[in-house]
Design an enzyme around this catalytic site. Structure first.
Site, short mmCIF file in Angstrom:
data_model
loop_
_atom_site.label_atom_id
_atom_site.label_comp_id
_atom_site.label_asym_id
_atom_site.label_seq_id
_atom_site.Cartn_x
_atom_site.Cartn_y
_atom_site.Cartn_z
N ALA A 229 0.98 -1.02 -0.18
CA ALA A 229 -0.03 -0.09 -0.12
C ALA A 229 0.78 1.10 0.09
CB ALA A 229 -0.42 0.05 1.19
N HIS A 231 1.00 5.49 0.12
CA HIS A 231 0.53 6.73 0.93
C HIS A 231 1.03 7.68 0.13
CE1 HIS A 231 -2.36 4.23 4.65
NE2 HIS A 231 -2.48 3.73 3.23
N ARG A 232 0.14 8.44 -0.21
CA ARG A 232 0.32 10.10 -1.33
C ARG A 232 0.74 11.13 -0.62
NH1 ARG A 232 -0.92 10.08 -6.74
NH2 ARG A 232 0.32 7.92 -7.30
N THR A 312 -0.73 -6.16 -6.43
CA THR A 312 1.13 -5.82 -6.10
C THR A 312 2.37 -6.13 -6.38
OG1 THR A 312 0.69 -4.84 -3.74
CG2 THR A 312 -0.26 -3.62 -5.68
N THR A 384 -7.17 -8.17 -0.18
CA THR A 384 -5.49 -8.46 0.16
C THR A 384 -5.42 -9.36 1.29
OG1 THR A 384 -3.48 -6.58 0.99
CG2 THR A 384 -5.77 -6.72 2.20
#
Length: 544
Positions: A229, A231-232, A312, A384
């Site tokens: 994951a 996180h931007r 991913t 997930t």
């Protein structure tokens, strides 16, 4: 001394574990220890002597001052400190008059713990220490040391102690914990000091930016999940993507940063973020139980899960499966405690949290992915490898539900899911009312090229799929998480004009109608809204 400082007075016969207790409190709770032996030597002008000589000198001072010399010496010692300690330990007192004088001088801040053990156990401990006392080969025998009048009477101090412990029955860690509880070092009640931030859809709801915005309000930032994951966070319009560390690590430079026992670690990503954020031991704490991803985990997922369910392929699921297999895992599981390079950062998460609770500090737990991707509650197998709900995040961090103050559920105006590696849209999971980015551009008035550029996944850089707002998913997420607050992100996707809004009233009527509906369905207020990229586009409607 400050009004909040505590003074612990320890008594007990030789070999009872007094010094072990004092050292444990120093190491675990940052206490300041002063030994009466050192105070006595200072009174004698540094003139030392053997144990018997010091016993006689101490007894003489007790007779001359009625035991007040210890209290006077402690006050003088404190006067030389730069600031009052949180906890001062007096190790140790030998007669009742010393305790009485300390209580009279320092009042209710004084707590007295008496340690003891059966005579046979005391003798065994004494002889063991004596055999290792290279610097004092002529040290008195146990019987000789116990013959001292004061030493024989020290057990009488148990009658006036606030806590009496038999150290044969209670190991050192149990003695430390019971003493810390007596002193209130863990707090006197269970305060609700934890806020949890989780996704309400399929991830990429903008949790990172919200976590960064809130982070300066917290003492501790906890990240759960793993590097699958991203996180931007937009820092002055320049994005930085966190895969391992909490998204507020840069925004709150004074906050302690924690990766809990349920975390899954990519060493490459972790070391890069530690370097980028200039983290040092003492600010970053990694639990020894955190799981390390191996290269074989990544290889396994790249060969199967990437194409089957649009994973991913960062190795998180494969590594987690090995952890579940325990000793049957191949290759063998490595935890953070097994890596020399991580040892400077290792600390039990529960201890960091306990210290924070005791000080009344706030804790922010940042979840990853969203409720629709939960291993247990999502559309299996398009999920997930973990439970993404607030309960799951708390379990990974080791936080009891009773500690939670606020649960923030982050939702997008238009949910997204990851695109397939081959560009298809069937195997990454179902979506209700799927749309095109061309349609979002037409509705909002935002440039299509901007949407296509921004709407790529933070971890794999794939184009995202998008759909209508899913009310069934919102209700499910609300049921699973019981949010106290909802965060609505991408409000500008409803209309480009929302991006320039600086007040709630300036949002479009369509935005107001959506917010009203969300509040009814989630049974919680929409307390934060984001209308663009970056913290300056966040509208804060909180009442807390």
């Amino acid at each position: 001394m400050s009004a909040g400082a505590r003074v612990l007075v320890i008594s007990g016969p030789m070999g009872a574990g007094k010094t072990t207790l004092a050292q444990g409190l120093v190491e675990r709770h940052g206490a300041l220890r002063v030994s009466t032996r050192e105070l006595l030597l200072a009174r004698l002008g540094g003139r030392g002597g053997d144990r018997r000589s010091l016993q006689e000198a101490g007894a003489a001072l007790d007779r001359e001052t009625d035991g007040r010399w210890v209290a006077d010496s402690v006050k003088e010692f404190l006067g030389r400190q730069d600031g009052p300690p949180r906890l001062l330990i007096v190790d140790s007192v030998r007669v009742a008059s010393q305790v009485e004088a300390l209580r009279k001088a320092l009042g209710s801040r004084v707590m007295h713990v008496h340690l003891s053990a059966p005579e046979q156990e005391l003798e065994a401990r004494y002889n063991q220490r004596r055999s290792h006392a290279v610097s004092d080969p002529e040290r008195a025998s146990f019987d000789e040391a116990r013959a001292d009048t004061t030493e024989r009477g020290v057990e009488g101090l148990a009658n006036a102690a606030d806590l009496v412990l038999n150290t044969q029955r209670h190991p050192p860690e149990a003695v430390r914990i019971q003493t810390a509880c007596l002193l209130g070092l863990y707090g006197r009640d269970v305060e609700r000091l934890v806020d949890v931030l989780v996704g309400g859809q399929y991830g990429s709801e903008g949790k990172g930016q919200i976590a960064s915005f809130l982070a300066p309000e917290y003492s501790v930032l906890v990240r759960v999940g793993g590097p699958n994951a991203g996180h931007r966070v937009y820092e002055e319009e320049v994005p930085y993507t966190f895969h391992q560390l909490p998204s507020g690590t840069r925004a709150a430079p004074r906050a302690r940063v924690v990766l809990g026992p349920g975390a899954t670690l990519s060493l490459t990503a972790l070391h890069q973020e530690i370097a980028d954020c200039r983290l040092e031991p003492g600010r970053l704490f990694i639990d020894s139980q955190a799981l390390v991803i191996e290269s074989s985990d990544v290889t396994f997922e790249e060969g199967s899960l990437r194409n089957q369910i649009a994973s991913t392929a960062r190795g998180v699921g494969a590594a987690t499966a090995r952890k579940v297999l325990r000793t049957a895992a191949h290759p063998p599981v490595r935890l953070a405690k097994d890596l020399e390079e991580l040892k400077p950062f290792l600390a039990p998460t529960r201890e960091v949290l306990e210290d924070t609770y005791a000080r009344g500090g706030r804790i922010l737990v940042e979840g990853t992915q969203g409720a629709g991707l939960s291993l247990h509650h999502g559309d299996y197998p398009y999920v997930t490898s973990r439970d993404t709900t607030a309960s799951g995040c708390l379990a990974e961090a080791g936080i009891a539900p009773g500690r939670v103050r606020k649960t923030l559920l982050v939702c997008r105006t238009y949910p997204i899911r990851v695109q397939n590696p081959d560009g298809g849209n069937g195997t990454s999971g179902p979506m209700v009312g799927e749309l095109s980015w061309e349609e979002i551009a037409r509705r909002s008035g935002l440039p299509l090229d901007e949407l296509l550029k921004q709407e790529r996944t933070s971890t794999t850089n794939r184009q995202r799929r998008v759909s209508e707002f899913d009310w069934v998913l919102l209700r499910k997420a609300a049921l699973l998480n019981a949010p106290t607050d909802v965060v609505l992100s991408f409000v500008d996707y409803l209309a480009a004009s929302n991006r320039s809004a600086r007040r709630f009233a300036q949002l479009t009527p369509e935005a107001h109608r959506l917010i009203e509906g969300i509040e009814r369905a989630a049974q919680a207020p929409v307390s934060l809204l984001s209308t663009g990229w970056g913290s300056r586009y966040i509208l804060d409607r909180r009442v807390w």
